[in-house]
Design an enzyme around this catalytic site. Structure first.
Site, PDB file in Angstrom:
ATOM      1  N   CYS A 183      60.455 -12.512 -38.551  1.00  0.00           N
ATOM      2  CA  CYS A 183      61.814 -12.111 -38.204  1.00  0.00           C
ATOM      3  C   CYS A 183      62.219 -10.887 -39.026  1.00  0.00           C
ATOM      4  O   CYS A 183      61.596  -9.839 -38.913  1.00  0.00           O
ATOM      5  CB  CYS A 183      62.779 -13.278 -38.366  1.00  0.00           C
ATOM      6  SG  CYS A 183      64.349 -12.990 -37.516  1.00  0.00           S
TER       7      CYS A 183
ATOM      8  N   HIS B  79      60.597 -16.606 -34.335  1.00  0.00           N
ATOM      9  CA  HIS B  79      60.350 -17.609 -35.379  1.00  0.00           C
ATOM     10  C   HIS B  79      59.230 -18.538 -34.928  1.00  0.00           C
ATOM     11  O   HIS B  79      59.475 -19.442 -34.137  1.00  0.00           O
ATOM     12  CB  HIS B  79      61.615 -18.418 -35.642  1.00  0.00           C
ATOM     13  CG  HIS B  79      62.643 -17.646 -36.402  1.00  0.00           C
ATOM     14  ND1 HIS B  79      62.731 -17.700 -37.764  1.00  0.00           N
ATOM     15  CD2 HIS B  79      63.585 -16.774 -35.993  1.00  0.00           C
ATOM     16  CE1 HIS B  79      63.693 -16.904 -38.168  1.00  0.00           C
ATOM     17  NE2 HIS B  79      64.245 -16.331 -37.116  1.00  0.00           N
TER      18      HIS B  79
ATOM     19  N   GLU C 159      57.858 -20.969 -36.338  1.00  0.00           N
ATOM     20  CA  GLU C 159      58.101 -22.368 -36.720  1.00  0.00           C
ATOM     21  C   GLU C 159      59.168 -23.011 -35.845  1.00  0.00           C
ATOM     22  O   GLU C 159      59.404 -24.213 -35.938  1.00  0.00           O
ATOM     23  CB  GLU C 159      58.463 -22.444 -38.205  1.00  0.00           C
ATOM     24  CG  GLU C 159      59.874 -22.020 -38.586  1.00  0.00           C
ATOM     25  CD  GLU C 159      60.102 -20.509 -38.665  1.00  0.00           C
ATOM     26  OE1 GLU C 159      59.270 -19.740 -38.149  1.00  0.00           O
ATOM     27  OE2 GLU C 159      61.136 -20.103 -39.237  1.00  0.00           O
TER      28      GLU C 159
END
Lengths: 252, 207
Positions: free
Chosen positions: B79, B180, B182
């Site tokens: 990011c 992102h 995750e």
């Protein structure tokens, strides 16, 4: 282009999911983590946890819920309820929330939006607006304290103000539509979504798949939220998405 | 051992838990010595570009990250962390980045909702070891500024938001993901896993 998001909302009190959850296939339907993981698997695009605990203990429990959720979910989630200071925001983000949502606190202390946006970025600052139509003035009024107390703010103006102050997203709940399952409040959602440039989540009134299609085809909302229809399995995430896809609305 | 760089800018919990679930050793640190010993570095980050560079600088780790990356240690910026890999940004004024990759970071323009927030399609542009056995899918973005890479070959995956937006950059062992991983479902976790696997391989080769 970016897809429209479907967002289940979980009300959590003292660490337990409340308000109508009747999942038969969950070991413990009151466990917010288990329910959240189920929605993650079922194709939810994001989740919102709304902490409705009244006690200090309940709020501490919420931090633990957030930590566990962050460890298990592979989708982003927002935490709202009881956030009234920069420290509260920090605590939730540090515990693993992707965004925080504030409602009453934003009205009582609008500088908090600026302080939060400056420190953590607008992308994690959601302002929730509860709005109700006032026939006398032919406009929507903003309510606080879970919809109990009217303010002097009008919804569209307030939305513009919070964006100016640093809100990165608006969670817009129609108090008129909420709970009726007759569809989202198209007029309110359109009025607010065309007045601001940040993403707007439509909330309140979802009863079936068609309601999601209506809100996405008639307003500029980029996401739609529902709670009980998902919890009671009246409508599934996959049936909503299939319905939208078949009609040309891009979803994940 | 992977080092997740902790400089007060970001949500490290989800990322570290994701690595833990996949069975990787990691440490969350801002200690230069630990960063130097790690096999790979992950630079997360949310917030503003200038603030992030400042937070790296006051910890004395901007130079460490740069030196390690130039030595060939795998580095993944996520990011804002990806944006920091580039030369400069316009966010709240003009700021210089780590300058490991040439390019500028600018705000989205035009009739777009900002931030670019939500699930958007990831297009693989070039074959790359990171993509081995993976297929294109949606991943989760949230950002208001985007990278304008000077070398188009550094951009190995893109998404569309008004314009073609660099979503994954890679040059040698320097990687960046604008979304992102995750928070991006299965594909996100797989991409994170691929990076971690590349790190372990490099780590073995080096020792």
């Amino acid at each position: 282009m970016i897809t429209k998001r479907i967002i289940p909302c979980l009300d959590v009190k003292e660490g337990r999911v409340v308000k109508g959850v009747s999942f038969v296939n969950l070991r413990d339907a009151g466990d917010p983590i288990e329910l959240a993981a189920h929605y993650d698997q079922a194709g939810a695009d994001e989740l919102i946890f709304l902490d409705i605990s009244a006690s200090h203990e309940g709020r501490k429990t919420m931090v633990e819920v957030v930590e566990k959720a962050a460890g298990q979910l592979s989708i982003p989630f927002t935490v709202g309820g009881g956030i009234a200071s920069v420290e509260d925001i920090f605590r939730m983000l540090r515990a693993g929330a992707d965004k925080i949502s504030m409602n009453t606190a934003a009205v009582l202390n609008p500088e908090l939006i600026e302080a939060g946006a400056r420190r953590f970025g607008s992308q994690c600052m959601v302002v929730a607006i509860d709005a109700k139509y006032e026939p006398e003035i032919q406009d929507w009024i903003v309510y606080t304290h879970g919809g109990r107390i009217p303010t002097e703010h009008r919804a569209v103006n307030w939305a513009q103000e919070v964006v100016k102050r640093g809100a990165g997203e608006i969670l817009l709940t129609s108090m008129d539509a909420d709970g009726h399952k007759d569809g989202f409040d198209i007029q309110l959602t359109q009025a607010v979504s065309e007045a601001v440039q940040v993403p707007v989540i439509a909330s309140g009134g979802a009863g079936n798949e068609q309601h999601f299609y209506e809100v996405f085809s008639n307003t500029q909302a980029t996401a739609a939220l529902a709670a009980s229809i998902f919890h009671f399995q009246e409508v599934s995430l996959s049936s909503v998405k299939t319905y939208l896809k078949e009609r040309g609305v891009e979803v994940r | 051992m992977l080092a997740i760089i902790d400089y007060g800018m970001g949500n490290l919990h989800s990322l570290s838990k994701a690595l833990e679930r996949m069975g990787y050793d990691y440490v969350i640190t801002s200690d230069p010595d630990v960063l130097r010993k790690a096999n790979g570095l992950i630079l997360p980050g949310v917030g503003a570009f200038g603030d992030a560079m400042y937070e790296l600088a006051i910890r004395g780790i901007d130079t460490v990250i740069k030196a390690e990356a130039l030595e060939g240690k795998p580095l993944l910026g996520i990011c804002l962390g990806m944006q920091l890999l580039f030369s400069s940004s316009d966010e709240n004024g003009y700021y210089e980045g780590l300058n490991l990759l040439p390019g500028h970071v600018a705000r989205f323009r035009g009739e777009l909702r900002i931030p670019h927030m939500g699930w958007n399609w990831l297009f693989f542009k070039h074959p790359h070891p990171l993509f081995r056995d993976l297929s294109e899918d949606y991943v989760y973005f949230v950002h208001s500024y985007y990278v304008q890479a000077a070398n188009s070959e550094d951009v190995i995956a893109t998404t569309n938001y008004g314009t073609s937006v660099p979503a994954i950059v890679a040059r040698n062992q320097i990687y960046g993901m604008q979304f992102h991983p995750e928070k991006s479902g299965k594909l996100g976790l797989k991409l994170l896993n691929q990076f971690a696997r590349l790190v372990e391989k490099v780590g073995v080769d080096v020792s």
